[in-house]
Design a protein around this motif. Structure first.
Motif, PDB file in Angstrom:
ATOM      1  N   ASP A 367      -0.427   2.117   4.201  1.00 61.76           N
ATOM      2  CA  ASP A 367       0.720   2.965   3.891  1.00 61.76           C
ATOM      3  C   ASP A 367       1.994   2.130   3.741  1.00 61.76           C
ATOM      4  O   ASP A 367       2.378   1.398   4.680  1.00 61.76           O
ATOM      5  N   PRO A 368       2.687   2.203   2.607  1.00 60.76           N
ATOM      6  CA  PRO A 368       3.883   1.372   2.390  1.00 60.76           C
ATOM      7  C   PRO A 368       4.991   1.632   3.404  1.00 60.76           C
ATOM      8  O   PRO A 368       5.659   0.687   3.856  1.00 60.76           O
ATOM      9  N   ASP A 369       5.209   2.899   3.764  1.00 59.66           N
ATOM     10  CA  ASP A 369       6.297   3.194   4.700  1.00 59.66           C
ATOM     11  C   ASP A 369       6.045   2.570   6.067  1.00 59.66           C
ATOM     12  O   ASP A 369       6.934   1.941   6.657  1.00 59.66           O
ATOM     13  N   ALA A 370       4.828   2.729   6.554  1.00 60.93           N
ATOM     14  CA  ALA A 370       4.503   2.166   7.868  1.00 60.93           C
ATOM     15  C   ALA A 370       4.533   0.642   7.826  1.00 60.93           C
ATOM     16  O   ALA A 370       5.034  -0.013   8.749  1.00 60.93           O
ATOM     17  N   ALA A 371       3.991   0.076   6.738  1.00 59.37           N
ATOM     18  CA  ALA A 371       3.956  -1.384   6.623  1.00 59.37           C
ATOM     19  C   ALA A 371       5.361  -1.950   6.536  1.00 59.37           C
ATOM     20  O   ALA A 371       5.699  -2.933   7.215  1.00 59.37           O
ATOM     21  N   ASN A 372       6.213  -1.356   5.706  1.00 57.17           N
ATOM     22  CA  ASN A 372       7.556  -1.872   5.529  1.00 57.17           C
ATOM     23  C   ASN A 372       8.407  -1.731   6.786  1.00 57.17           C
ATOM     24  O   ASN A 372       9.286  -2.561   7.047  1.00 57.17           O
ATOM     25  N   ALA A 373       8.144  -0.690   7.567  1.00 62.58           N
ATOM     26  CA  ALA A 373       8.891  -0.526   8.817  1.00 62.58           C
ATOM     27  C   ALA A 373       8.678  -1.712   9.741  1.00 62.58           C
ATOM     28  O   ALA A 373       9.563  -2.089  10.514  1.00 62.58           O
ATOM     29  N   SER A 374       7.494  -2.315   9.646  1.00 62.46           N
ATOM     30  CA  SER A 374       7.179  -3.480  10.470  1.00 62.46           C
ATOM     31  C   SER A 374       7.512  -4.786   9.765  1.00 62.46           C
ATOM     32  O   SER A 374       8.044  -5.724  10.366  1.00 62.46           O
ATOM     33  N   LEU A 375       7.230  -4.851   8.455  1.00 62.46           N
ATOM     34  CA  LEU A 375       7.376  -6.111   7.726  1.00 62.46           C
ATOM     35  C   LEU A 375       8.828  -6.449   7.397  1.00 62.46           C
ATOM     36  O   LEU A 375       9.187  -7.622   7.303  1.00 62.46           O
ATOM     37  N   ALA A 376       9.673  -5.439   7.208  1.00 61.73           N
ATOM     38  CA  ALA A 376      11.069  -5.710   6.853  1.00 61.73           C
ATOM     39  C   ALA A 376      11.790  -6.513   7.943  1.00 61.73           C
ATOM     40  O   ALA A 376      12.412  -7.544   7.647  1.00 61.73           O
ATOM     41  N   PRO A 377      11.739  -6.085   9.221  1.00 62.00           N
ATOM     42  CA  PRO A 377      12.413  -6.906  10.251  1.00 62.00           C
ATOM     43  C   PRO A 377      11.741  -8.262  10.447  1.00 62.00           C
ATOM     44  O   PRO A 377      12.413  -9.250  10.763  1.00 62.00           O
ATOM     45  N   LEU A 378      10.416  -8.324  10.240  1.00 54.85           N
ATOM     46  CA  LEU A 378       9.717  -9.601  10.353  1.00 54.85           C
ATOM     47  C   LEU A 378      10.165 -10.559   9.256  1.00 54.85           C
ATOM     48  O   LEU A 378      10.405 -11.750   9.511  1.00 54.85           O
ATOM     49  N   ALA A 379      10.315 -10.033   8.033  1.00 51.42           N
ATOM     50  CA  ALA A 379      10.767 -10.866   6.919  1.00 51.42           C
ATOM     51  C   ALA A 379      12.173 -11.405   7.171  1.00 51.42           C
ATOM     52  O   ALA A 379      12.466 -12.572   6.898  1.00 51.42           O
ATOM     53  N   GLU A 380      13.040 -10.553   7.715  1.00 51.52           N
ATOM     54  CA  GLU A 380      14.407 -10.995   8.012  1.00 51.52           C
ATOM     55  C   GLU A 380      14.404 -12.047   9.120  1.00 51.52           C
ATOM     56  O   GLU A 380      15.154 -13.034   9.063  1.00 51.52           O
TER      57      GLU A 380
END
Length: 610
Positions: A367-380
């Motif tokens: 799921d993009p929403d669930a994945a991005n919720a975790s991956l966005a802060p990790l990427a930053e």
């Protein structure tokens, strides 16, 4: 043998017509030079004749260093004569030497003929190679030796059923850091001191556990004739510290370790990688990466292969990225679905210089929403950590912090397909930015799916034409008459841009040829060799581009090191006047090779060169 017969046996005169050869012979003067006589003086008066050695030998001397020798049938003085410039090196008779001197006007006609141009080009390449070999010989680098020569003793072995306590006692008694475990099917396993620490002590296993339960069952081996430099790179890339060495028959003759190949001390790639992997927080990662310039300086000073140095920089940044990802997940939690951190551009090609910026993306499943919720802060977290380590953020925002570069894998595949189907230059420009990709971390096997869609480009002629045009957008700084063209305006007057005028163009040419032939290799030299293997380019084009690429990297890295020592920020703008005569001549020839390769690509793609 008379003058005519002698010249007819040696290039470039062997390609002349009867009438042309007669004209050359009629112009010949004969002159004798005693041992030690300077025939041409570096930075002295331009040559007035073309010299052909009939008998004897002469040394080519650059700044006091003998870089080459020439003998019977060899030609010298051509560049000085053609351009009426001072000789780039001194030519000195090393014994009694007899030369044929050919008049300037006649020599000019010969050297500017098709055969003459090919001869001059080949001569410069040989001279560049001679300089490289001379430097290697002077420093006597271990990296250019065959790795089999470093094997000190036969391998210490044990049975796979040996208890690990007994195996550890054997290693201590024999003072080795690994044991080899032969198997009945021809494979060889390996048990290292690191395995004992991580798989036995840390896991609190019993000393009675058999070796088979904790060893690496199928160790990778390398042939004994592999160059040490190549083994070093494979160790760094694979993240291991021991390599079993096999003879021509496949029999393992011993083991070499990272300490055998490159001492674990300050300013070595292994020490840097180890410091990164042990970093306890992002500040420690930044501190470890801060040692990278010193590591690269040591490698450049030791005349390490310049392309290998670019790979080592990439390996080091990969290690920092992986450690920051580990630290970021410890702080922000594991992503809920499989993911892959992708290096892009020069990072993907593992062709990075000391001063580089970030180019990366993320692919995931679920799921993009669930994945991005975790991956966005990790990427930053990772991007900020790399920035703190001196690796700048991308000005074009080509980073995983950009939501447009965090996509489900199937969306990446669809995006690749769309860009290759879109019949516009803009689409090929966008795709060329991310067409070079490599998985650095994560369990998602993203490269296979992306390679598959990339391979379909061979059936998309309009896209191939657009991609080829990207390789023609930049022009090497070379003119037909005046030689090197320096920029007299802008921030760096009197210089040439090594990156945009040469290195990047070779990478774009290699990508275009590789894509046209369905090759999915990422590194520039791998692409060129694969394109040659597929019959897309001939051996001469591949060899010329490879020589040019390696030479420009050499000049680039030495320029960077000189700037850092002077307290300046490294850049890619080099003043040709600051280079030695041979290096300046090599720079000019490298740019000419690239310009010819662009014309070949334009012809093959049906594109009119700009």
């Amino acid at each position: 043998m008379d003058v005519r017969a002698f010249l007819a046996d040696h290039p470039p005169f062997d390609a002349l017509s009867e009438a042309e050869l007669d004209r050359v012979v009629a112009s010949v003067q004969i002159e004798h030079f005693g041992p030690g006589t300077v025939i041409l003086q570096q930075a002295g008066a331009p040559a007035t004749h073309l010299f052909v050695i009939r008998r004897g030998e002469a040394e080519i001397v650059d700044d006091g260093r003998v870089i080459d020798e020439v003998g019977e049938g060899d030609v010298f003085g051509m560049w000085s004569l053609l351009d009426q410039v001072a000789p780039t090196a001194t030519v000195r008779a090393s014994e009694d030497t007899l030369c044929y001197l050919i008049d300037a006007d006649v020599a000019d006609e010969v050297l500017r003929s098709r055969a003459g141009i090919a001869f001059v080009t080949a001569s410069v390449r040989r001279r560049i190679a001679a300089v490289d070999e001379t430097l290697k010989a002077e420093v006597d680098l271990v990296r250019y030796r065959e790795v089999g020569a470093l094997v000190r003793r036969p391998p210490v072995t044990c049975d796979p059923n040996t208890a690990i306590a007994d195996a550890a006692e054997l290693m201590a008694r024999e003072r080795v850091s690994s044991l080899l475990i032969p198997s009945g099917n021809g494979d060889v396993g390996i048990l290292t001191d690191r395995d004992l620490r991580t798989r036995v002590v840390a896991a609190r296993r019993s000393g009675d556990t058999p070796v088979a339960d904790v060893m690496t069952p199928r160790a990778e081996t390398v042939p004994a004739d592999t160059m040490v430099g190549e083994v070093l790179l494979r160790m760094l890339e694979g993240g291991f510290h021991h390599f079993p060495i096999a003879d021509a028959g496949g029999r393992v003759t011993g083991v070499v370790t990272d300490t055998d190949l490159m001492g674990i001390g300050r300013n070595t790639p292994f020490a840097l990688k180890s410091a990164i992997e042990r970093a306890r927080d992002s500040e420690a990662v930044a501190g470890a990466i801060g040692e990278l310039p010193d590591v690269i300086t040591a490698l450049v000073d030791s005349s390490a292969d310049p392309v290998d140095v670019g790979h080592i920089i990439a390996f080091s940044i990969d290690a920092a990225t992986r450690r920051l990802l580990e630290l970021g997940m410890a702080e922000h939690g594991e992503p809920p679905s499989p993911w892959a951190w992708l290096a892009l551009g020069s990072a993907a090609r593992q062709e990075q210089a000391i001063r580089t910026d970030q180019d990366h993306a993320l692919a995931f499943e679920g799921d993009p929403d669930a994945a991005n919720a975790s991956l966005a802060p990790l990427a930053e977290f990772v991007t900020a950590g790399l920035e703190a380590a001196g690796i700048a953020r991308c000005n074009g925002d080509v980073m995983a912090t950009n939501a447009a570069l965090r996509l489900p894998l199937q969306d990446w595949v669809r995006r690749f397909d769309f860009w290759m189907s879109e019949q516009s230059p803009k689409a090929s420009e966008q795709l060329s930015i991310i067409f070079d990709f490599r998985r650095v971390a994560g369990k998602l096997e993203a490269e296979g799916a992306l390679d598959d869609i990339m391979a379909t480009a061979v059936n998309r002629p309009i896209f191939l034409a657009h991609l080829a045009r990207r390789a023609l957008d930049l022009r090497p700084p070379i003119g037909f008459v005046r030689g090197l063209i320096v920029d007299h305006r802008g921030e760096h007057p009197g210089t040439v841009d090594l990156k945009h005028g040469g290195i990047l163009i070779v990478g774009n040419i290699a990508r275009a040829w590789a894509t046209r032939t369905g090759v999915t290799a990422k590194r520039t030299l791998h692409r060129l060799r694969a394109a040659e293997g597929a019959g897309a380019i001939d051996a001469e084009t591949r060899e010329g581009l490879e020589e040019a690429f390696r030479f420009l990297w050499e000049v680039r890295l030495r320029h960077h090191v000189e700037q850092m020592r002077a307290g300046e920020k490294p850049d890619d703008f080099v003043d040709p006047k600051a280079l030695g005569g041979v290096a300046r001549q090599g720079l000019r020839e490298a740019f000419r090779i690239i310009a010819r390769a662009q014309k070949e690509l334009a012809l093959a793609a049906g594109i009119k060169p700009r």
